[in-house]
Scaffold this motif. Structure first.
Motif, PDB file in Angstrom:
ATOM      1  N   VAL A 173      13.256  -6.824   4.618  1.00  0.00           N
ATOM      2  CA  VAL A 173      12.857  -7.065   3.389  1.00  0.00           C
ATOM      3  C   VAL A 173      11.126  -6.693   3.196  1.00  0.00           C
ATOM      4  O   VAL A 173      10.567  -6.297   2.350  1.00  0.00           O
ATOM      5  N   GLU A 174      10.618  -6.980   4.446  1.00  0.00           N
ATOM      6  CA  GLU A 174       9.183  -6.768   4.798  1.00  0.00           C
ATOM      7  C   GLU A 174       8.701  -5.337   4.743  1.00  0.00           C
ATOM      8  O   GLU A 174       8.263  -4.948   3.964  1.00  0.00           O
ATOM      9  N   ALA A 175       9.727  -4.644   5.129  1.00  0.00           N
ATOM     10  CA  ALA A 175       9.727  -3.177   5.216  1.00  0.00           C
ATOM     11  C   ALA A 175       9.693  -2.404   4.040  1.00  0.00           C
ATOM     12  O   ALA A 175       9.180  -1.598   3.488  1.00  0.00           O
ATOM     13  N   LYS A 176      10.707  -2.963   3.125  1.00  0.00           N
ATOM     14  CA  LYS A 176      10.906  -2.465   1.570  1.00  0.00           C
ATOM     15  C   LYS A 176       9.661  -2.905   0.736  1.00  0.00           C
ATOM     16  O   LYS A 176       9.369  -2.093   0.203  1.00  0.00           O
ATOM     17  N   MET A 177       9.265  -4.235   1.042  1.00  0.00           N
ATOM     18  CA  MET A 177       8.142  -4.609   0.250  1.00  0.00           C
ATOM     19  C   MET A 177       6.938  -3.717   0.553  1.00  0.00           C
ATOM     20  O   MET A 177       6.007  -3.140  -0.470  1.00  0.00           O
ATOM     21  N   ALA A 178       6.655  -3.291   2.159  1.00  0.00           N
ATOM     22  CA  ALA A 178       5.712  -2.543   2.377  1.00  0.00           C
ATOM     23  C   ALA A 178       5.795  -1.213   1.793  1.00  0.00           C
ATOM     24  O   ALA A 178       4.720  -0.467   1.194  1.00  0.00           O
ATOM     25  N   SER A 179       6.906  -0.765   1.957  1.00  0.00           N
ATOM     26  CA  SER A 179       7.250   0.847   1.355  1.00  0.00           C
ATOM     27  C   SER A 179       6.918   0.747  -0.316  1.00  0.00           C
ATOM     28  O   SER A 179       6.388   1.826  -0.796  1.00  0.00           O
ATOM     29  N   GLU A 180       7.437  -0.143  -1.004  1.00  0.00           N
ATOM     30  CA  GLU A 180       7.114  -0.130  -2.394  1.00  0.00           C
ATOM     31  C   GLU A 180       5.694  -0.159  -2.699  1.00  0.00           C
ATOM     32  O   GLU A 180       5.139   0.398  -3.751  1.00  0.00           O
ATOM     33  N   LEU A 181       5.091  -1.244  -1.901  1.00  0.00           N
ATOM     34  CA  LEU A 181       3.671  -1.106  -2.277  1.00  0.00           C
ATOM     35  C   LEU A 181       2.672  -0.173  -1.786  1.00  0.00           C
ATOM     36  O   LEU A 181       1.819   0.272  -2.409  1.00  0.00           O
ATOM     37  N   GLY A 182       3.160   0.582  -0.698  1.00  0.00           N
ATOM     38  CA  GLY A 182       2.454   1.686  -0.197  1.00  0.00           C
ATOM     39  C   GLY A 182       2.737   3.047  -1.031  1.00  0.00           C
ATOM     40  O   GLY A 182       1.692   3.625  -1.214  1.00  0.00           O
ATOM     41  N   SER A 183       3.727   3.031  -1.734  1.00  0.00           N
ATOM     42  CA  SER A 183       3.929   4.129  -2.700  1.00  0.00           C
ATOM     43  C   SER A 183       2.904   3.917  -3.853  1.00  0.00           C
ATOM     44  O   SER A 183       2.588   5.180  -4.217  1.00  0.00           O
ATOM     45  N   GLY A 184       2.352   2.834  -4.172  1.00  0.00           N
ATOM     46  CA  GLY A 184       1.302   2.824  -5.139  1.00  0.00           C
ATOM     47  C   GLY A 184       0.066   2.925  -4.698  1.00  0.00           C
ATOM     48  O   GLY A 184      -0.784   3.715  -5.443  1.00  0.00           O
ATOM     49  N   HIS A 185      -0.284   2.403  -3.534  1.00  0.00           N
ATOM     50  CA  HIS A 185      -1.698   2.696  -3.172  1.00  0.00           C
ATOM     51  C   HIS A 185      -2.099   2.994  -1.591  1.00  0.00           C
ATOM     52  O   HIS A 185      -2.960   2.824  -1.212  1.00  0.00           O
ATOM     53  N   GLY A 186      -0.988   3.702  -0.934  1.00  0.00           N
ATOM     54  CA  GLY A 186      -1.209   4.231   0.362  1.00  0.00           C
ATOM     55  C   GLY A 186      -1.406   3.511   1.609  1.00  0.00           C
ATOM     56  O   GLY A 186      -1.380   4.082   2.499  1.00  0.00           O
ATOM     57  N   ASN A 187      -1.431   2.220   1.498  1.00  0.00           N
ATOM     58  CA  ASN A 187      -1.668   1.246   2.727  1.00  0.00           C
ATOM     59  C   ASN A 187      -2.597   1.947   3.724  1.00  0.00           C
ATOM     60  O   ASN A 187      -2.692   2.020   4.836  1.00  0.00           O
ATOM     61  N   GLY A 188      -3.957   2.113   3.086  1.00  0.00           N
ATOM     62  CA  GLY A 188      -4.972   2.746   3.708  1.00  0.00           C
ATOM     63  C   GLY A 188      -5.966   1.702   4.278  1.00  0.00           C
ATOM     64  O   GLY A 188      -5.874   0.486   3.881  1.00  0.00           O
ATOM     65  N   TRP A 189      -7.100   1.958   5.006  1.00  0.00           N
ATOM     66  CA  TRP A 189      -7.959   1.149   5.585  1.00  0.00           C
ATOM     67  C   TRP A 189      -8.700   0.289   4.284  1.00  0.00           C
ATOM     68  O   TRP A 189      -9.000  -0.671   4.601  1.00  0.00           O
ATOM     69  N   ARG A 190      -8.961   1.202   3.098  1.00  0.00           N
ATOM     70  CA  ARG A 190      -9.528   0.749   2.062  1.00  0.00           C
ATOM     71  C   ARG A 190      -8.665  -0.611   1.478  1.00  0.00           C
ATOM     72  O   ARG A 190      -9.398  -1.547   0.830  1.00  0.00           O
ATOM     73  N   ASP A 191      -7.559  -0.782   1.705  1.00  0.00           N
ATOM     74  CA  ASP A 191      -6.659  -1.832   1.073  1.00  0.00           C
ATOM     75  C   ASP A 191      -6.851  -3.089   1.665  1.00  0.00           C
ATOM     76  O   ASP A 191      -6.652  -4.206   0.935  1.00  0.00           O
ATOM     77  N   LEU A 192      -7.453  -3.134   2.969  1.00  0.00           N
ATOM     78  CA  LEU A 192      -7.876  -4.413   3.772  1.00  0.00           C
ATOM     79  C   LEU A 192      -8.717  -4.969   3.102  1.00  0.00           C
ATOM     80  O   LEU A 192      -9.158  -6.222   3.196  1.00  0.00           O
ATOM     81  N   PHE A 193      -9.676  -4.237   2.090  1.00  0.00           N
ATOM     82  CA  PHE A 193     -10.812  -4.908   1.448  1.00  0.00           C
ATOM     83  C   PHE A 193     -10.631  -4.974  -0.020  1.00  0.00           C
ATOM     84  O   PHE A 193     -11.679  -5.231  -0.576  1.00  0.00           O
ATOM     85  N   GLY A 194      -9.470  -4.827  -0.445  1.00  0.00           N
ATOM     86  CA  GLY A 194      -9.085  -4.973  -1.736  1.00  0.00           C
ATOM     87  C   GLY A 194      -8.772  -6.439  -2.158  1.00  0.00           C
ATOM     88  O   GLY A 194      -8.714  -7.287  -1.150  1.00  0.00           O
ATOM     89  N   PRO A 195      -8.637  -6.588  -3.451  1.00  0.00           N
ATOM     90  CA  PRO A 195      -8.550  -8.115  -3.889  1.00  0.00           C
ATOM     91  C   PRO A 195      -7.525  -8.882  -3.218  1.00  0.00           C
ATOM     92  O   PRO A 195      -7.246 -10.103  -3.049  1.00  0.00           O
ATOM     93  N   SER A 196      -6.179  -8.008  -2.899  1.00  0.00           N
ATOM     94  CA  SER A 196      -4.977  -8.958  -2.623  1.00  0.00           C
ATOM     95  C   SER A 196      -5.084  -8.938  -1.054  1.00  0.00           C
ATOM     96  O   SER A 196      -4.379  -9.885  -0.626  1.00  0.00           O
TER      97      SER A 196
END
Length: 389
Positions: free
Chosen positions: A128-151
């Motif tokens: 489940v966690e992997a699927k969530m990560a995959s779906e979210l990653g397809s939207g904004h790439g799971n990059g370093w910048r995401d660590l400092f995003g609002p979520s």
């Protein structure tokens, strides 16, 4: 210099990878204890290193420093060879689509067979966690910048913050400049100041032992709050004693030893709180797809603040020993407030469920996405089987 640089790269990598690996291999009930065992091993190595240097300090020639450095080769070789038998992280295998290998690793780690519903449920939660990560990653790439995003910014600040307060508690000021700090509270003579600072390491080693049992029973947050209060009290007490007795230490010998006791009390409080917990939280709070990056940013905070402490401590002690301890006491007081208001309790919570502690995953869309993923991997039926059995 080249050897020290290579060693520094290795230590920097291991300080991030070891707690990350342990957290991904451990069950929720033992995760804190196992990472505290790593902290125990680190402090044990520090103790051995200090006393090896102490015992060889009087040797003639280069032996006085070659022997302590050479001893480091032994654990390095053991670790390098031992990694050949380490199993891969089941969460990483699931993230890479290797479900069968992940199941085999889980069965080995939990000492259960394939039909065990708890093993199947844990594997399903990872999916489940992997699927969530995959779906979210397809939207904004799971990059370093995401660590400092609002979520994710709150999680990043928890990882960075716990490392900040670990260093500004003053532990490495004591470890790096223990003899100088001991002399600032009236202890005279190189040997006695070295021995007393060496016992700081031993006290920290002893204090990690109860943490091994408390982290998964009492929890992370209570230990952080208790440790911060006790560390702040100890620092402020030392500062007051220095103001009282620094004008004439020979006539204030008793309170000088009280100050030593306060330093040991601080070390014990640190060893049971920010010592191990600072390495646990950064490996728990981030989602699977960004866990390694989050742990890396947190570890960078640790080493950056470690550098600052090492840089400014001699000057601070020279300017005002009492002021130095007042500053560290204030930092520990801030650590208490931060622990009270910011840190979530992660005791007994699986890495897959950590996401639910943060408001970023409490939106309707995320909950619907998680529910759909749980149904796809069969979690509802697994829960029924476990309930019925």
């Amino acid at each position: 210099m080249l050897g020290r640089a290579v060693g520094g790269v290795g230590i920097g990598a291991l300080s991030m990878l070891c707690p990350l690996y342990i957290s991904e291999m451990a069950s929720p009930e033992t995760r804190g204890s196992l990472i505290s065992l790593e902290q125990f091993s680190i402090v044990f190595g520090v103790v051995l290193g200090f006393w090896a240097g102490f015992l060889t300090r009087s040797l003639d020639g280069s032996s006085s420093w070659r022997i302590p450095l050479g001893i480091q080769i032994i654990p390095g070789v053991i670790l390098a060879v031992g990694t050949l038998w380490l199993p891969p992280s089941p969460r990483l295998l699931v993230l890479r689509g290797k479900k069968d290998k992940a199941l085999q690793t889980l069965m080995k780690l939990r000492d259960r067979d394939e039909s065990d519903p708890l093993v199947r449920l844990e594997l399903a939660e990872m999916q489940v966690e992997a699927k969530m990560a995959s779906e979210l990653g397809s939207g904004h790439g799971n990059g370093w910048r995401d660590l400092f995003g609002p979520s994710l910014i709150k999680r990043t600040m928890i990882g960075v913050g716990v490392m900040f307060f670990q260093q500004w508690s003053g532990i490495n000021a004591l470890l790096y400049y223990g003899p100088s700090l001991m002399r600032s509270i009236g202890l005279e003579g190189d040997t006695i100041s070295l021995v007393m600072s060496g016992f700081v390491n031993i006290m920290q080693l002893v204090a990690v032992i109860p943490a091994f049992f408390l982290l998964d029973s009492v929890g992370r947050k209570p230990l952080l709050k208790f440790g911060a209060l006790l560390m702040s009290f100890s620092h402020i007490a030392v500062a007051i004693i220095i103001l009282w007795g620094s004008g004439d230490w020979p006539t204030h010998r008793t309170i000088a030893w009280v100050a030593v006791g306060m330093i040991y009390l601080f070390t014990a409080a640190y060893g049971v709180s920010f010592g191990p917990v600072a390495w646990i939280l950064p490996t728990e709070v981030f989602p699977l797809s960004l866990r390694s990056k989050g742990a890396a940013v947190s570890t960078a905070s640790n080493w950056f603040n470690n550098f600052l402490i090492g840089l400014i401590t001699p000057s601070l002690v020279y300017i005002s020993p009492a002021g130095t301890f007042f500053l560290l006491g204030f930092a520990c007081a801030c650590a208490f407030v931060w622990s009270l208001l910011v840190v979530p309790e992660t005791k007994g919570v699986s890495l897959e469920e950590i996401d639910l502690l943060f408001s970023s995953s409490l939106g309707r869309a995320d909950l619907e996405r998680r529910k759909r993923a749980q149904e796809e991997v069969g979690i509802p039926s697994l829960l029924r089987d476990i309930t019925e059995s």
